[in-house]
Design an enzyme around this catalytic site. Structure first.
Site, PDB file in Angstrom:
ATOM      1  N   GLU A   1     101.326   4.075  34.128  1.00  0.00           N
ATOM      2  CA  GLU A   1     102.437   3.188  34.445  1.00  0.00           C
ATOM      3  C   GLU A   1     103.745   3.814  33.967  1.00  0.00           C
ATOM      4  O   GLU A   1     103.736   4.632  33.036  1.00  0.00           O
ATOM      5  CB  GLU A   1     102.248   1.834  33.768  1.00  0.00           C
ATOM      6  CG  GLU A   1     101.034   1.084  34.243  1.00  0.00           C
ATOM      7  CD  GLU A   1     100.851  -0.258  33.557  1.00  0.00           C
ATOM      8  OE1 GLU A   1      99.942  -0.996  33.950  1.00  0.00           O
ATOM      9  OE2 GLU A   1     101.627  -0.565  32.623  1.00  0.00           O
TER      10      GLU A   1
ATOM     11  N   ARG B   1      91.155  -4.151  24.163  1.00  0.00           N
ATOM     12  CA  ARG B   1      90.426  -5.356  24.540  1.00  0.00           C
ATOM     13  C   ARG B   1      91.114  -6.075  25.694  1.00  0.00           C
ATOM     14  O   ARG B   1      92.329  -6.121  25.790  1.00  0.00           O
ATOM     15  CB  ARG B   1      90.331  -6.293  23.338  1.00  0.00           C
ATOM     16  CG  ARG B   1      89.534  -5.711  22.178  1.00  0.00           C
ATOM     17  CD  ARG B   1      89.470  -6.695  21.028  1.00  0.00           C
ATOM     18  NE  ARG B   1      88.684  -6.155  19.913  1.00  0.00           N
ATOM     19  CZ  ARG B   1      88.462  -6.814  18.779  1.00  0.00           C
ATOM     20  NH1 ARG B   1      88.970  -8.033  18.619  1.00  0.00           N
ATOM     21  NH2 ARG B   1      87.745  -6.259  17.817  1.00  0.00           N
TER      22      ARG B   1
ATOM     23  N   GLY C   1      95.378  13.981  33.072  1.00  0.00           N
ATOM     24  CA  GLY C   1      94.058  13.913  32.453  1.00  0.00           C
ATOM     25  C   GLY C   1      94.134  13.766  30.941  1.00  0.00           C
ATOM     26  O   GLY C   1      93.140  13.955  30.236  1.00  0.00           O
TER      27      GLY C   1
ATOM     28  N   GLU D   1      86.087  13.935  33.618  1.00  0.00           N
ATOM     29  CA  GLU D   1      87.393  14.177  34.237  1.00  0.00           C
ATOM     30  C   GLU D   1      88.051  15.409  33.627  1.00  0.00           C
ATOM     31  O   GLU D   1      88.614  16.250  34.343  1.00  0.00           O
ATOM     32  CB  GLU D   1      88.296  12.963  34.061  1.00  0.00           C
ATOM     33  CG  GLU D   1      89.695  13.172  34.621  1.00  0.00           C
ATOM     34  CD  GLU D   1      90.609  11.977  34.421  1.00  0.00           C
ATOM     35  OE1 GLU D   1      91.825  12.125  34.623  1.00  0.00           O
ATOM     36  OE2 GLU D   1      90.108  10.899  34.063  1.00  0.00           O
TER      37      GLU D   1
END
Length: 386
Positions: free
Chosen positions: A131, A183, A369, A248
């Site tokens: 983001e 969480r 990554g 990845e």
């Protein structure tokens, strides 16, 4: 170039690699210049790749895949960059990351619903993690997915999303709970054709990777059913991401080594033909010593990465080792390509030469990554275990 071959290679895999190489040379390399100008690969190339078996190669046949394993994925990635460093094909995100999430964590219905279309190329997949303002800090994502009645309502924005312009499926990292940090994080799949309120931003103009579409994505009250919650249980997103990140990062390292090998090959060929002071550049001691260094580093990286592939096949690749592979191989990639460009002289700065394209494309490897600084922090945390 050394005749080295990993212990996990066999005749079937060797033949597979040869076929993939020929496909890339025939169907991808000739179009790279045009793809760079238009900012994305042709949509029908995904269908051709699906027919060839390049998509979801390690997905079981029952879900439409080839039924291979990670060795096949490693070969597909390696041959893509050995073919000339063509960067526009975002298959590593589509097949080795997104398909992996669905295969490992999806419900049976989700696997049957999405994976067959991904394997044929009918559906291109992206994962929306990053983001604006968060970068590698996944625990602080602000995109939310609130359950209202029998639907999740997604709001937020994402950036730097590979395959974003062409994606039919987007795995969105979002907060489904109010808990701080990891969480309450979940993965929700958005089917873009059916998603009112979903909007693609601009195809971002980048330093390199010109033929790979990389986009901003916006979610304004996008509604999806609970059946799109990956795995069917809220709050599992961060765990799912952390479990998948070693693969990845290994995929990134595999690409890094393949680029190093291609750069070395191109530079040996160039310096063998290019003359200075009455003799080929390769006859000069500085050139020979520099290329000897590049060859050594490339070989060490290849052996390390192939060992990581073997570990991954045995289920033994830990996060620390994957982080070491990611940061070191991508740093060596940038160093090696820089040395090779220098040996091309002024021509190395010209985009018509493959080494210039490799130079521009390589820099981002140290960023995505998980930035290499983050990789070093993760490795440092393991030091107390010594």
């Amino acid at each position: 170039m050394s005749g080295y071959e990993p212990a996990w290679m066999d005749d079937e895999l060797r033949m597979f690699g040869d076929a993939i190489s020929k496909f890339y040379m025939a169907e991808m390399v000739p179009h790279e210049g045009r793809w760079q100008k238009q900012g994305h690969i042709d949509r029908d190339f995904w269908m051709k790749a699906g027919e060839m078996g390049l998509l979801c190669a390690s997905v079981p046949e029952e879900y439409g895949g080839m039924g291979g394993d990670f060795r096949h994925e490693a070969i597909i990635t390696t041959e893509q960059f050995r073919a000339g460093g063509v960067s526009g094909f975002g298959n590593s995100v589509h097949s080795q990351i997104c398909a992996g999430y669905i295969l490992d964590y999806g419900t049976e219905d989700q696997k049957k619903r999405w994976l067959p279309k991904m394997a044929t190329g009918e559906a291109v997949c992206a994962i929306a993690m990053t983001e604006p303002g968060t970068g590698s800090d996944l625990q602080n994502v602000r995109t939310t997915a609130r359950l209202e009645g029998n639907e999740y309502v997604i709001n937020g924005s994402k950036t730097f999303i590979t395959n974003g312009q062409q994606a039919d499926l987007v795995i969105v990292v979002a907060k489904t709970g109010d808990e701080a940090g990891a969480r309450g994080m979940s993965l929700i799949v958005v089917e873009t054709d059916e998603a009112e309120g979903f909007r693609r931003g601009r195809n971002l103009e980048k330093l390199g990777l010109k033929s790979q579409d990389t986009s901003e994505l916006f979610f304004d009250n996008v509604r999806v059913g609970p059946e799109n919650l990956l795995g069917g249980e809220e709050g599992q997103g961060f765990y799912q991401l952390m479990k998948a990140l070693p693969q990845e990062r290994l995929v990134i390292a595999i690409g890094a080594v393949a680029v190093m090998e291609k750069a070395l090959q191109e530079t040996v060929a160039y310096t063998s033909e290019r003359k200075a002071f009455g003799k080929p550049l390769l006859a000069l001691q500085n050139t020979r010593f520099k290329l000897a260094e590049v060859k050594t580093i490339t070989h060490v990286a290849r052996v390390f990465v192939d060992d990581c592939v073997a570990r991954h096949m045995r289920g033994e690749l830990d996060a620390t080792t994957a982080s070491m592979a990611k940061w070191w191989c991508t740093q060596m990639q940038c160093d090696a390509v820089d040395e090779c460009l220098q040996l091309h002289g002024g021509y190395g700065y010209m985009m018509e030469y493959p080494i210039a394209q490799m130079y521009a494309d390589s820099r981002v490897q140290k960023i995505y990554g998980g930035a290499n600084e983050v990789m070093k922090e993760l490795i440092a945390r393991s030091l107390t275990e010594l």
